[in-house]
Scaffold this motif. Structure first.
Motif, PDB file in Angstrom:
ATOM      1  N   SER A  74      40.257  34.727  28.854  1.00  0.00           N
ATOM      2  CA  SER A  74      38.971  34.659  29.552  1.00  0.00           C
ATOM      3  C   SER A  74      38.616  33.202  29.802  1.00  0.00           C
ATOM      4  CB  SER A  74      37.880  35.342  28.708  1.00  0.00           C
ATOM      5  OG  SER A  74      36.613  35.213  29.323  1.00  0.00           O
ATOM      6  N   TRP A  75      38.321  32.866  31.067  1.00  0.00           N
ATOM      7  CA  TRP A  75      37.970  31.484  31.419  1.00  0.00           C
ATOM      8  C   TRP A  75      37.172  31.479  32.713  1.00  0.00           C
ATOM      9  CZ3 TRP A  75      40.579  29.154  35.792  1.00  0.00           C
ATOM     10  CH2 TRP A  75      41.605  29.929  36.325  1.00  0.00           C
ATOM     11  N   TYR A  76      36.563  30.343  33.019  1.00  0.00           N
ATOM     12  CA  TYR A  76      35.731  30.210  34.217  1.00  0.00           C
ATOM     13  C   TYR A  76      36.444  29.355  35.248  1.00  0.00           C
ATOM     14  CZ  TYR A  76      32.048  28.174  37.171  1.00  0.00           C
ATOM     15  OH  TYR A  76      31.304  27.715  38.235  1.00  0.00           O
ATOM     16  N   SER A  77      36.579  29.892  36.455  1.00  0.00           N
ATOM     17  CA  SER A  77      37.174  29.152  37.562  1.00  0.00           C
ATOM     18  C   SER A  77      36.080  28.442  38.336  1.00  0.00           C
ATOM     19  CB  SER A  77      37.935  30.101  38.493  1.00  0.00           C
ATOM     20  OG  SER A  77      38.300  29.437  39.692  1.00  0.00           O
ATOM     21  N   LYS A  78      36.097  27.116  38.280  1.00  0.00           N
ATOM     22  CA  LYS A  78      35.104  26.334  39.034  1.00  0.00           C
ATOM     23  C   LYS A  78      35.322  26.512  40.528  1.00  0.00           C
ATOM     24  CE  LYS A  78      33.086  21.705  39.283  1.00  0.00           C
ATOM     25  NZ  LYS A  78      33.132  20.306  38.759  1.00  0.00           N
ATOM     26  N   GLN A  79      36.579  26.616  40.924  1.00  0.00           N
ATOM     27  CA  GLN A  79      36.908  26.775  42.337  1.00  0.00           C
ATOM     28  C   GLN A  79      36.335  28.078  42.895  1.00  0.00           C
ATOM     29  OE1 GLN A  79      41.115  26.439  43.230  1.00  0.00           O
ATOM     30  NE2 GLN A  79      40.921  27.630  45.114  1.00  0.00           N
ATOM     31  N   ASP A  80      36.465  29.166  42.142  1.00  0.00           N
ATOM     32  CA  ASP A  80      35.973  30.471  42.600  1.00  0.00           C
ATOM     33  C   ASP A  80      34.551  30.760  42.129  1.00  0.00           C
ATOM     34  OD1 ASP A  80      38.441  30.894  43.762  1.00  0.00           O
ATOM     35  OD2 ASP A  80      39.240  31.966  42.029  1.00  0.00           O
ATOM     36  N   ASN A  81      34.027  29.898  41.267  1.00  0.00           N
ATOM     37  CA  ASN A  81      32.692  30.061  40.693  1.00  0.00           C
ATOM     38  C   ASN A  81      32.505  31.434  40.060  1.00  0.00           C
ATOM     39  OD1 ASN A  81      30.087  29.173  40.006  1.00  0.00           O
ATOM     40  ND2 ASN A  81      29.195  30.076  41.849  1.00  0.00           N
ATOM     41  N   ILE A  83      33.889  34.041  36.396  1.00  0.00           N
ATOM     42  CA  ILE A  83      34.669  34.242  35.180  1.00  0.00           C
ATOM     43  C   ILE A  83      35.908  35.054  35.532  1.00  0.00           C
ATOM     44  CG2 ILE A  83      34.702  35.269  32.871  1.00  0.00           C
ATOM     45  CD1 ILE A  83      31.627  34.954  32.861  1.00  0.00           C
ATOM     46  N   ILE A  84      37.039  34.621  35.024  1.00  0.00           N
ATOM     47  CA  ILE A  84      38.284  35.373  35.173  1.00  0.00           C
ATOM     48  C   ILE A  84      38.644  35.939  33.809  1.00  0.00           C
ATOM     49  CG2 ILE A  84      40.769  35.150  35.599  1.00  0.00           C
ATOM     50  CD1 ILE A  84      39.967  33.071  37.775  1.00  0.00           C
ATOM     51  N   ASN A  85      38.927  37.218  33.782  1.00  0.00           N
ATOM     52  CA  ASN A  85      39.218  37.880  32.514  1.00  0.00           C
ATOM     53  C   ASN A  85      40.398  38.820  32.725  1.00  0.00           C
ATOM     54  OD1 ASN A  85      39.151  39.783  30.271  1.00  0.00           O
ATOM     55  ND2 ASN A  85      37.136  38.949  29.776  1.00  0.00           N
ATOM     56  N   TYR A  86      41.484  38.559  31.984  1.00  0.00           N
ATOM     57  CA  TYR A  86      42.698  39.350  32.153  1.00  0.00           C
ATOM     58  C   TYR A  86      42.752  40.569  31.235  1.00  0.00           C
ATOM     59  CZ  TYR A  86      44.282  35.005  34.399  1.00  0.00           C
ATOM     60  OH  TYR A  86      44.400  33.890  35.194  1.00  0.00           O
ATOM     61  N   GLY A  87      41.670  40.806  30.470  1.00  0.00           N
ATOM     62  CA  GLY A  87      41.685  42.043  29.690  1.00  0.00           C
ATOM     63  C   GLY A  87      41.257  41.919  28.248  1.00  0.00           C
ATOM     64  N   THR A  88      40.138  41.208  27.963  1.00  0.00           N
ATOM     65  CA  THR A  88      39.669  41.135  26.579  1.00  0.00           C
ATOM     66  C   THR A  88      39.110  42.482  26.122  1.00  0.00           C
ATOM     67  OG1 THR A  88      37.553  40.273  27.392  1.00  0.00           O
ATOM     68  CG2 THR A  88      39.164  38.664  26.600  1.00  0.00           C
ATOM     69  N   HIS A  89      38.378  43.179  27.038  1.00  0.00           N
ATOM     70  CA  HIS A  89      37.791  44.470  26.682  1.00  0.00           C
ATOM     71  C   HIS A  89      37.372  45.182  27.966  1.00  0.00           C
ATOM     72  CE1 HIS A  89      34.941  47.412  24.928  1.00  0.00           C
ATOM     73  NE2 HIS A  89      35.685  47.292  23.849  1.00  0.00           N
ATOM     74  N   ILE A  90      37.532  46.497  27.991  1.00  0.00           N
ATOM     75  CA  ILE A  90      37.248  47.272  29.187  1.00  0.00           C
ATOM     76  C   ILE A  90      35.793  47.128  29.630  1.00  0.00           C
ATOM     77  CG2 ILE A  90      36.794  49.380  27.870  1.00  0.00           C
ATOM     78  CD1 ILE A  90      38.344  49.108  31.431  1.00  0.00           C
ATOM     79  N   MET A  91      34.850  47.006  28.683  1.00  0.00           N
ATOM     80  CA  MET A  91      33.443  46.883  29.052  1.00  0.00           C
ATOM     81  C   MET A  91      33.187  45.585  29.819  1.00  0.00           C
ATOM     82  SD  MET A  91      31.685  49.486  28.531  1.00  0.00           S
ATOM     83  CE  MET A  91      30.140  48.678  28.958  1.00  0.00           C
ATOM     84  N   GLU A  92      33.856  44.512  29.411  1.00  0.00           N
ATOM     85  CA  GLU A  92      33.691  43.252  30.129  1.00  0.00           C
ATOM     86  C   GLU A  92      34.268  43.358  31.532  1.00  0.00           C
ATOM     87  OE1 GLU A  92      33.303  39.729  27.001  1.00  0.00           O
ATOM     88  OE2 GLU A  92      35.373  40.417  27.172  1.00  0.00           O
ATOM     89  N   LEU A  93      35.421  44.011  31.665  1.00  0.00           N
ATOM     90  CA  LEU A  93      36.041  44.175  32.977  1.00  0.00           C
ATOM     91  C   LEU A  93      35.171  45.046  33.888  1.00  0.00           C
ATOM     92  CD1 LEU A  93      39.824  44.673  32.105  1.00  0.00           C
ATOM     93  CD2 LEU A  93      38.527  42.550  32.385  1.00  0.00           C
ATOM     94  N   LEU A  94      34.583  46.105  33.346  1.00  0.00           N
ATOM     95  CA  LEU A  94      33.714  46.973  34.139  1.00  0.00           C
ATOM     96  C   LEU A  94      32.508  46.208  34.658  1.00  0.00           C
ATOM     97  CD1 LEU A  94      33.805  50.228  31.969  1.00  0.00           C
ATOM     98  CD2 LEU A  94      34.585  50.031  34.341  1.00  0.00           C
ATOM     99  N   LYS A  95      31.924  45.374  33.798  1.00  0.00           N
ATOM    100  CA  LYS A  95      30.741  44.621  34.213  1.00  0.00           C
ATOM    101  C   LYS A  95      31.069  43.605  35.299  1.00  0.00           C
ATOM    102  CE  LYS A  95      27.834  44.960  30.091  1.00  0.00           C
ATOM    103  NZ  LYS A  95      27.085  44.202  29.059  1.00  0.00           N
ATOM    104  N   LYS A 301      26.091  40.187  36.740  1.00  0.00           N
ATOM    105  CA  LYS A 301      25.466  39.461  37.851  1.00  0.00           C
ATOM    106  C   LYS A 301      26.342  38.338  38.382  1.00  0.00           C
ATOM    107  CE  LYS A 301      20.639  40.308  36.534  1.00  0.00           C
ATOM    108  NZ  LYS A 301      19.347  39.656  36.164  1.00  0.00           N
ATOM    109  N   GLY A 302      27.245  37.813  37.544  1.00  0.00           N
ATOM    110  CA  GLY A 302      27.996  36.632  37.945  1.00  0.00           C
ATOM    111  C   GLY A 302      27.109  35.406  37.912  1.00  0.00           C
ATOM    112  N   VAL A 303      27.641  34.264  38.318  1.00  0.00           N
ATOM    113  CA  VAL A 303      26.907  33.004  38.229  1.00  0.00           C
ATOM    114  C   VAL A 303      25.725  33.015  39.198  1.00  0.00           C
ATOM    115  CG1 VAL A 303      27.032  30.511  38.510  1.00  0.00           C
ATOM    116  CG2 VAL A 303      28.979  31.748  37.526  1.00  0.00           C
TER     117      VAL A 303
END
Length: 488
Positions: A74-81, A83-95, A301-303
């Motif tokens: 899980s990390w934040y892409s400044k370029q895309d503004n 959060i990128i998450n490759y799969g810490t938890h399904i609830m985070e991915l759903l949100k 909501k995102g940034v």
């Protein structure tokens, strides 16, 4: 006789102490057979943060994340503004939007986020005119094009194309989305679409039985991770299950002796785990409380315009980003973190120097690369301040590591892994970070930290008397490439 085929099996969350206990208390025919014919290295250093994509990318590229650019799960892409998450938890991915998150994993991770300026083992083997195989790791970039086919049920729920073309080695398995064998076992939605040990074993055994083992095979067995998360670092039932699955692989050869005689085997863990105390309130370091009243980006909501910080939580470590460095300097974040004595390490960049402190500590350590002091990995540094912050032993110009193996390079790589203004922080053993929908493992175990509990992994090697220059995952690539041309 030539031994040009290297078979690497990554056994998720295999740890030395648990393996030794399992060998003593359980019947493990396959692992005992390997150990009887192997060199054993109990303390190989994995990268930081010790999360799957960072570990796999470091292994395949021979570089830390400052060069391969996959900083964590899980990390934040400044370029895309975002959060990128490759799969810490399904609830985070759903949100965050499941369709976009799935596309991040199945396409962007390998084809956009992994730095194109560094080459993977698969790409270099292809340049030598040989083939390689990737069986179920998330990181798999190679020189061939393969097509992932999304299952109908997945397409019903997600906005994804039926097919996605990805770069991979020629022999490529990515769950049921791309497979080699005609068998349909272990690949259904309730089997995680093939991302499980039995499916990995089935697919690699298909290569063995059809005499199609390439120069290098990377086979990933993911299942044991969840056992340790739930039951703690000394859980051994999962090791017994993995042994049965390794037996199945060995049984696909004419004999077990033939399997070892004609191939070089590397069996390796990917990360350790630290026990998490069963006291939920004490175990969980809630960054929403620690960083109050700073406004943290909400996953759904995102940034937003008035957000001040973004969290990239990776279990026992976290990237904390300031969205406006003038409004929220990194030192403001550091001062809030320092109040909590459960926080083990806090690091940030300032000019050419990296600064490090810890919770409940007024001291600090500063370091930068290319100085007059040398560590045990022949890396050079300038150091100033309190060495005890990172448990460094300094004798003249020589640096040795204690509780935090290869701490300087691993922290340095995390802070230079991607763009942005951020702090990286970890918690002490028995604790993990939590945020909005973070998975918790109270009474079990967790990983991602800098501590040796999270860092040291075992490696079993047969078929060669050589070893990597240093016992670190980052040093395995060159060694593996040399093994594909090794003769005995």
């Amino acid at each position: 006789m030539e031994k040009q085929k290297v078979i690497m099996v990554m056994l998720d969350t295999l740890m030395d102490k648990a393996l030794q206990l399992a060998l003593k208390e359980e019947t493990l025919p396959a692992l005992e057979y390997f150990m009887d014919h192997a060199d054993y290295y109990p303390d190989v250093v994995t990268p930081f943060p010790a999360m799957s994509v960072n570990v796999e990318a470091t292994l395949l590229t021979g570089e830390y994340c400052d060069k391969h650019h996959l900083p964590a799960l899980s990390w934040y892409s400044k370029q895309d503004n975002r959060i990128i998450n490759y799969g810490t938890h399904i609830m985070e991915l759903l949100k965050m939007g499941l369709s976009r998150s799935v596309y991040d994993v199945i396409y962007r991770l390998n084809n956009e986020h992994l730095n194109s300026d560094v080459k993977t083992i698969h790409e270099e083997i292809h340049e030598r005119g040989k083939e390689s195989a990737s069986i179920n790791p998330l990181v798999h970039r190679g020189a061939s094009l393969n097509t992932l086919t999304m299952p109908p049920l997945m397409r019903f729920f997600l906005s994804v194309d039926k097919t996605v073309e990805v770069r991979s080695p020629s022999k490529f398995v990515y769950g049921s989305l791309n497979k080699l064998s005609p068998l349909k076992k272990y690949s259904h939605l309730w089997n995680k679409c093939g991302f499980n040990n039995d499916f990995s074993v089935q697919e690699f055994s298909h290569l063995v039985k059809n005499n199609e083992i390439p120069a290098f095979s990377f086979v990933y067995l993911p299942d044991h991770d969840k056992n340790v998360h739930k039951h703690g670092p000394m859980e051994i039932k999962g090791i017994k299950k993995m042994d049965q699955q390794i037996q199945t692989i060995l049984d696909s050869f004419p004999t077990w002796g033939d399997a070892l005689e004609n191939n070089i085997w590397i069996l390796i863990g990917d990360n350790g785990q630290s026990r998490i105390t069963s006291d939920r309130q004490h175990a969980s370091v809630d960054l929403r409380k620690v960083l109050n009243p700073l406004k943290i980006t909400k996953l759904r909501k995102g940034v937003q315009k008035d957000d001040q910080i973004v969290l990239g939580i990776n279990l026992r470590s976290c990237y904390i980003y300031s969205l406006n460095i003038d409004e929220v300097p990194l030192t403001d974040i550091v001062e809030k973190l320092k109040v909590d004595s459960r926080i083990e390490m806090i690091a940030w960049k300032k000019a050419d120097w990296i600064h490090v402190t810890s919770g409940g500590n007024e001291g600090s350590l500063q370091f930068k690369e290319n100085g007059n002091m040398k560590d045990v990995y022949n890396q050079t540094w300038d150091l100033a301040g309190d060495y005890s912050i990172l448990d460094l032993k300094v004798d003249g110009n020589n640096i040795e590591f204690g509780e935090f193996p290869d701490a300087l390079k691993r922290i340095h790589s995390s802070l230079y892994s991607h763009k942005g203004d951020f702090v990286v922080t970890t918690v002490k053993p028995e604790h993990e970070f939590i945020g909005e929908s973070t998975p918790t493992h109270v009474g079990g175990a967790s990983h991602g930290g800098l501590h040796k509990n999270d860092t040291l992994i075992p490696m079993i090697v047969t078929g060669t008397s050589t070893s990597p220059d240093y016992l670190r995952v980052v040093d395995l690539k060159d060694w593996i490439l040399s093994l594909t041309n090794f003769k005995v």
